[in-house]
Structures are given as structure tokens and as C-alpha cells.
Design a protein around this motif. Structure first.
Motif, PDB file in Angstrom:
ATOM      1  N   ILE A 126      54.105 -25.191  20.992  1.00 53.83           N
ATOM      2  CA  ILE A 126      55.556 -25.306  20.212  1.00 53.83           C
ATOM      3  C   ILE A 126      56.135 -23.905  20.754  1.00 53.83           C
ATOM      4  N   ARG A 127      55.734 -22.989  20.942  1.00 54.07           N
ATOM      5  CA  ARG A 127      56.555 -21.826  21.049  1.00 54.07           C
ATOM      6  C   ARG A 127      56.377 -21.388  22.718  1.00 54.07           C
ATOM      7  N   GLY A 128      55.897 -22.435  23.644  1.00 58.39           N
ATOM      8  CA  GLY A 128      56.088 -22.228  24.834  1.00 58.39           C
ATOM      9  C   GLY A 128      54.809 -21.176  25.494  1.00 58.39           C
ATOM     10  N   GLY A 129      53.767 -20.861  24.753  1.00 60.23           N
ATOM     11  CA  GLY A 129      52.744 -20.076  25.116  1.00 60.23           C
ATOM     12  C   GLY A 129      51.648 -21.052  25.720  1.00 60.23           C
ATOM     13  N   VAL A 130      50.500 -20.472  26.223  1.00 66.55           N
ATOM     14  CA  VAL A 130      49.584 -21.000  27.022  1.00 66.55           C
ATOM     15  C   VAL A 130      48.297 -21.073  26.204  1.00 66.55           C
ATOM     16  N   PRO A 131      47.589 -22.043  25.638  1.00 67.19           N
ATOM     17  CA  PRO A 131      46.435 -21.986  24.816  1.00 67.19           C
ATOM     18  C   PRO A 131      45.350 -21.791  25.882  1.00 67.19           C
ATOM     19  N   VAL A 132      44.315 -20.980  25.898  1.00 69.07           N
ATOM     20  CA  VAL A 132      43.348 -20.682  26.963  1.00 69.07           C
ATOM     21  C   VAL A 132      41.863 -21.064  25.824  1.00 69.07           C
ATOM     22  N   PHE A 133      41.379 -22.187  26.259  1.00 64.51           N
ATOM     23  CA  PHE A 133      40.219 -22.581  25.285  1.00 64.51           C
ATOM     24  C   PHE A 133      39.150 -21.655  25.991  1.00 64.51           C
ATOM     25  N   VAL A 134      38.205 -21.275  24.882  1.00 62.99           N
ATOM     26  CA  VAL A 134      36.871 -20.743  25.316  1.00 62.99           C
ATOM     27  C   VAL A 134      35.803 -21.321  24.713  1.00 62.99           C
ATOM     28  N   ASN A 135      34.896 -22.052  25.343  1.00 65.62           N
ATOM     29  CA  ASN A 135      33.943 -22.844  24.709  1.00 65.62           C
ATOM     30  C   ASN A 135      32.560 -21.977  23.829  1.00 65.62           C
ATOM     31  N   ARG A 136      32.747 -22.630  22.699  1.00 68.96           N
ATOM     32  CA  ARG A 136      31.660 -21.805  21.928  1.00 68.96           C
ATOM     33  C   ARG A 136      30.058 -22.346  22.477  1.00 68.96           C
ATOM     34  N   LYS A 137      29.117 -21.532  21.915  1.00 68.41           N
ATOM     35  CA  LYS A 137      27.668 -21.688  22.516  1.00 68.41           C
ATOM     36  C   LYS A 137      27.189 -23.045  21.967  1.00 68.41           C
ATOM     37  N   ASP A 138      26.147 -23.457  22.188  1.00 71.07           N
ATOM     38  CA  ASP A 138      25.523 -24.722  21.825  1.00 71.07           C
ATOM     39  C   ASP A 138      25.304 -24.848  20.492  1.00 71.07           C
ATOM     40  N   ASN A 139      25.130 -23.555  19.808  1.00 72.37           N
ATOM     41  CA  ASN A 139      25.044 -23.594  18.344  1.00 72.37           C
ATOM     42  C   ASN A 139      26.418 -23.264  17.504  1.00 72.37           C
ATOM     43  N   PHE A 140      27.389 -23.360  18.311  1.00 70.80           N
ATOM     44  CA  PHE A 140      28.798 -23.109  17.942  1.00 70.80           C
ATOM     45  C   PHE A 140      28.942 -21.792  17.680  1.00 70.80           C
ATOM     46  N   GLU A 141      28.148 -20.633  17.931  1.00 71.81           N
ATOM     47  CA  GLU A 141      28.585 -19.355  17.839  1.00 71.81           C
ATOM     48  C   GLU A 141      29.442 -18.955  18.795  1.00 71.81           C
ATOM     49  N   LEU A 142      30.175 -18.161  18.527  1.00 74.00           N
ATOM     50  CA  LEU A 142      31.286 -17.489  19.466  1.00 74.00           C
ATOM     51  C   LEU A 142      30.403 -16.897  20.898  1.00 74.00           C
ATOM     52  N   ASP A 143      31.311 -17.247  21.835  1.00 73.53           N
ATOM     53  CA  ASP A 143      30.801 -16.533  22.961  1.00 73.53           C
ATOM     54  C   ASP A 143      31.753 -14.981  23.164  1.00 73.53           C
ATOM     55  N   ILE A 144      31.042 -14.237  22.880  1.00 77.93           N
ATOM     56  CA  ILE A 144      32.005 -12.997  22.689  1.00 77.93           C
ATOM     57  C   ILE A 144      32.224 -12.514  24.022  1.00 77.93           C
ATOM     58  N   GLU A 145      31.131 -12.663  25.021  1.00 74.27           N
ATOM     59  CA  GLU A 145      31.433 -11.939  26.403  1.00 74.27           C
ATOM     60  C   GLU A 145      32.682 -12.700  27.028  1.00 74.27           C
ATOM     61  N   LYS A 146      32.646 -14.146  26.948  1.00 72.12           N
ATOM     62  CA  LYS A 146      33.709 -14.718  27.587  1.00 72.12           C
ATOM     63  C   LYS A 146      35.224 -14.503  26.828  1.00 72.12           C
ATOM     64  N   ILE A 147      35.116 -14.324  25.740  1.00 75.82           N
ATOM     65  CA  ILE A 147      36.495 -13.941  24.804  1.00 75.82           C
ATOM     66  C   ILE A 147      36.977 -12.666  25.291  1.00 75.82           C
ATOM     67  N   VAL A 148      36.026 -11.851  25.346  1.00 76.10           N
ATOM     68  CA  VAL A 148      36.577 -10.377  25.482  1.00 76.10           C
ATOM     69  C   VAL A 148      37.113 -10.088  27.075  1.00 76.10           C
ATOM     70  N   GLN A 149      36.599 -10.925  27.801  1.00 78.66           N
ATOM     71  CA  GLN A 149      36.903 -10.912  29.366  1.00 78.66           C
ATOM     72  C   GLN A 149      38.168 -11.595  29.564  1.00 78.66           C
ATOM     73  N   ALA A 150      38.684 -12.429  28.503  1.00 77.29           N
ATOM     74  CA  ALA A 150      40.054 -12.923  29.062  1.00 77.29           C
ATOM     75  C   ALA A 150      41.286 -12.243  28.623  1.00 77.29           C
ATOM     76  N   ASP A 151      42.240 -12.522  29.033  1.00 74.16           N
ATOM     77  CA  ASP A 151      43.470 -11.695  29.010  1.00 74.16           C
ATOM     78  C   ASP A 151      44.561 -12.465  27.891  1.00 74.16           C
ATOM     79  N   ALA A 152      44.947 -11.958  26.929  1.00 76.69           N
ATOM     80  CA  ALA A 152      45.861 -12.665  26.026  1.00 76.69           C
ATOM     81  C   ALA A 152      46.555 -11.675  25.069  1.00 76.69           C
ATOM     82  N   LYS A 153      47.428 -12.106  24.345  1.00 77.01           N
ATOM     83  CA  LYS A 153      48.298 -11.588  23.332  1.00 77.01           C
ATOM     84  C   LYS A 153      47.662 -11.758  22.023  1.00 77.01           C
ATOM     85  N   LEU A 154      46.986 -12.952  21.952  1.00 78.04           N
ATOM     86  CA  LEU A 154      46.572 -13.051  20.540  1.00 78.04           C
ATOM     87  C   LEU A 154      45.392 -14.137  20.533  1.00 78.04           C
TER      88      LEU A 154
END
Length: 353
Positions: free
Chosen positions: A118-146
């Protein structure tokens, strides 16, 4: 008419509105609290309605004082809004420019990416692991404002540990929002980290736990400087008079809240076991809903939802939502009677396969 519309708005898919359910139906679709607010809260709402011709307190000072006592935060750290969705969009408005990225672990709450678009931003989806835990390695490698992180997460129901949040905060230079809208069910929080990390925001709601979904109320806790910017960008009267009265009264009646939470959690454990006994996979939940996988029975989530709907039982088809395949549905925890009706019809579906 098309020429007047912002191009990023044109790309957004219309979200279906939730229709009124037929009389006597079992509505476990959205995840509302099956119990109404306490009698004290209803009296407070009625009293506030007598002055409904007057505008509400635009600052919400009395509400913020109650929330500060409840959360052990300072009043200056709190912003209030018309539900958590309102505050999610406020955060995107304040922090994200057009074409800037917002990280959203999936499966996750749809409002994160809807508000971003709605605000013109770009959502970047990062898949969770098979057990739905966060994939922190992939999250921290991404470049984002939020970054938006649900804990407990909707729709998976699992929490994120404080250690994981700290790791993300240490490795990323952006705003991290931890959505704790189901806090009262999980009792898991990162509020104490606000003293150390100025880029952390904790988001909460009173809809699910306090039974105030129809009044819409959410709040966020953050560094006072961030709150000042939120107050610059928020609407003039973010919370109506009835909602403010209800919140104040609810926070004065926490024993009623605790009793309802206990009943819901007890029913959640019963429902988890009995749905699992039918052959479904039921994921552990720290919320008032269950994520159910149907693949073992060779039936799609959509088929389950459609069959239940034909009997005026409404659960949510979340198959094929971002991060999920077709073999999922989500059900709220209802009253004991509602849960028994759900189980009865699930048994019929399984036996007819």
C-alpha cells in the motif's frame, strides 16, 4: 479513472471481506476470543457511549498510563492505534520509502506485506525452515529498512526465542518489529530488550486475548524518539472513545482475562490431541488457533474448509498462502461446545474418505 490511481495500488489484490455468518454457525475463521469482555468492561463501554457526541482523547493519556503499568514500560514509549493493522501500516509509512524493502519471514501475517505494498514498498519473503523456525542466516543477509517477526507467529503459532531476536538485532542495521499480539497466550516477550536496542519495536493487540476485536485496539512499545515520529504521522484520533474506555476497564480486570486464557489454552490442548488422533498433523501452538496439515489424509485444506462450510462451520483455508502448500487449514479455539462440533464433522470427513 485508472490514470488517477497510484501504480503500486493497482497491483494489490483485493482482500475478500469477511461476510456475516449465518445464525447458529460455528465461526472459527478469524481467531476471535470466544468469550465476551467482562461485565465491568461492558459497563464502561455503555458509560462512554453516553458522551459519544464528543471526540475521544486524541493522546490517549489515560490508556497509555494503564498500558505502561501493565507492560512495565514508560508512557513515553507507547503509541496506540486502531488495531495492530493500523500500527503496522503506520510503521511502514514512517520508515519505508517507495521501492525500499521490507523483510517478512513466511508463513507470516498477511498485513505485513499488504501494508508494505500500500505504501509502495517491496515485501521480501524469506522462507522459514521446515519446522517453521526462522532462517536467521537468510534474514540477516537481506538488505531492508524494516523486518516484521511474529512471536507467536500467525499462522504457525510458534514463538521466536529472545536469543534469536538478539542475533538479528546485532547483525542488522534496520528497524526490527516483533509482533507479540498473542503475548497473553505465550507469556513470551522481548520488551526488556528495548532498553538495549533502540531499533526494536514490540507490537501488541487486545483483540484476541481481551475479547475486544470489534472495537479495534493495538499498541506498540519503542524508544521514545521513535514514538515521537509515530505521533507526527498518526491520524488525529487514532482510538475511539469506546475502545479507550474498554481498554482501561480490561486492564483493571485481569483476573477475568486470566480465567478466559486458561480455558482457551485447556481447550487448545484437547483439540490438538483429538485432531491429531484423526490423522492430521497439528503444529504446536502458543496462541488461540491451530495450524493443521492435511497431506497425510490425501485431502487438501480447501476440501476440508468447503466441507465444513457446508455445515455452517467456518475455518480458514490458508493453503497456497506465501510459504505454504495446499495441505493446510487454520482453526481458532472456540468454546468447548464449538470445538466438539468441529471435531464431530472432521471425523465425518475422515470416515467418508
Amino acid at each position: 479513472m485508472e490514470k488517477y490511481i497510484n501504480p503500486w495500488i493497482k497491483k494489490i489484490k483485493q482482500r475478500p471481506f469477511n461476510p456475516q455468518r449465518p445464525e447458529g454457525s460455528v465461526d472459527l475463521y478469524i481467531g476471535e476470543n470466544p468469550y465476551p469482555p467482562s461485565p465491568h468492561v461492558l459497563k464502561a463501554i455503555a458509560a462512554a457511549a453516553e458522551n459519544i457526541n464528543k471526540y475521544p482523547d486524541s493522546a490517549g493519556d489515560a490508556v497509555k498510563e494503564k498500558l505502561a503499568a501493565y507492560t512495565k514500560a514508560n508512557k513515553e514509549q507507547i503509541v496506540i492505534g486502531n488495531g495492530s493493522d493500523d500500527l503496522i501500516e503506520l510503521m511502514v509509512k514512517v520508515f519505508v520509502k517507495q521501492k525500499e524493502k521490507v523483510i517478512i519471514p513466511i508463513p507470516g501475517y498477511f498485513s505485513y506485506w499488504r501494508s508494505t505494498k500500500i505504501r509502495g514498498g517491496v515485501p521480501v519473503f524469506v522462507n522459514r525452515k521446515d519446522n517453521f523456525e526462522l532462517d536467521i542466516e537468510k534474514i540477516v543477509q537481506a538488505d531492508a529498512k524494516l523486518v516484521f517477526i511474529g512471536s507467536p507467529n500467525n499462522p504457525t503459532g510458534n514463538i521466536v526465542s529472545q536469543e534469536e531476536i538478539i542475533e538479528i538485532l546485532e547483525k542488522m542495521d534496520c528497524i526490527i518489529v516483533v509482533d507479540e499480539c498473542y503475548f497473553e497466550f505465550s507469556q513470551n516477550t522481548v520488551i526488556d530488550l528495548l532498553q538495549t536496542y533502540e531499533n526494536l519495536i514490540v507490537l501488541r493487540s487486545l483483540s484476541k486475548t481481551f475479547g475486544l476485536a470489534g472495537l479495534r485496539f493495538g499498541y506498540a512499545i519503542a524508544h521514545p524518539t521513535l514514538i515521537q515520529y509515530f505521533n507526527k504521522a498518526i491520524q488525529m484520533y487514532p482510538v475511539n472513545k469506546l475502545a479507550q474506555a474498554a481498554v482501561i476497564s480490561s486492564l483493571d480486570d485481569l483476573e477475568y482475562l486470566k480465567a478466559n486464557i486458561q480455558k482457551i489454552c485447556q481447550e487448545r490442548e484437547v483439540l490438538t490431541e483429538k485432531i491429531g488422533d484423526l490423522g492430521f498433523t497439528v503444529y504446536p501452538s502458543e496462541t488461540n488457533f491451530l495450524l493443521v496439515r492435511t497431506e497425510a489424509l490425501n485431502i487438501s485444506g480447501n476440501e476440508i474448509v468447503a466441507s465444513l462450510k457446508s455445515n455452517n462451520i467456518f475455518v480458514q483455508n490458508i493453503g497456497l498462502k506465501p510459504g505454504l502448500d495446499a495441505y493446510y487449514f487454520k482453526t481458532a479455539i472456540g468454546t468447548k461446545e464449538e470445538n466438539e462440533i468441529l471435531l464431530k464433522h472432521l471425523k465425518q470427513i475422515v470416515s467418508n474418505r
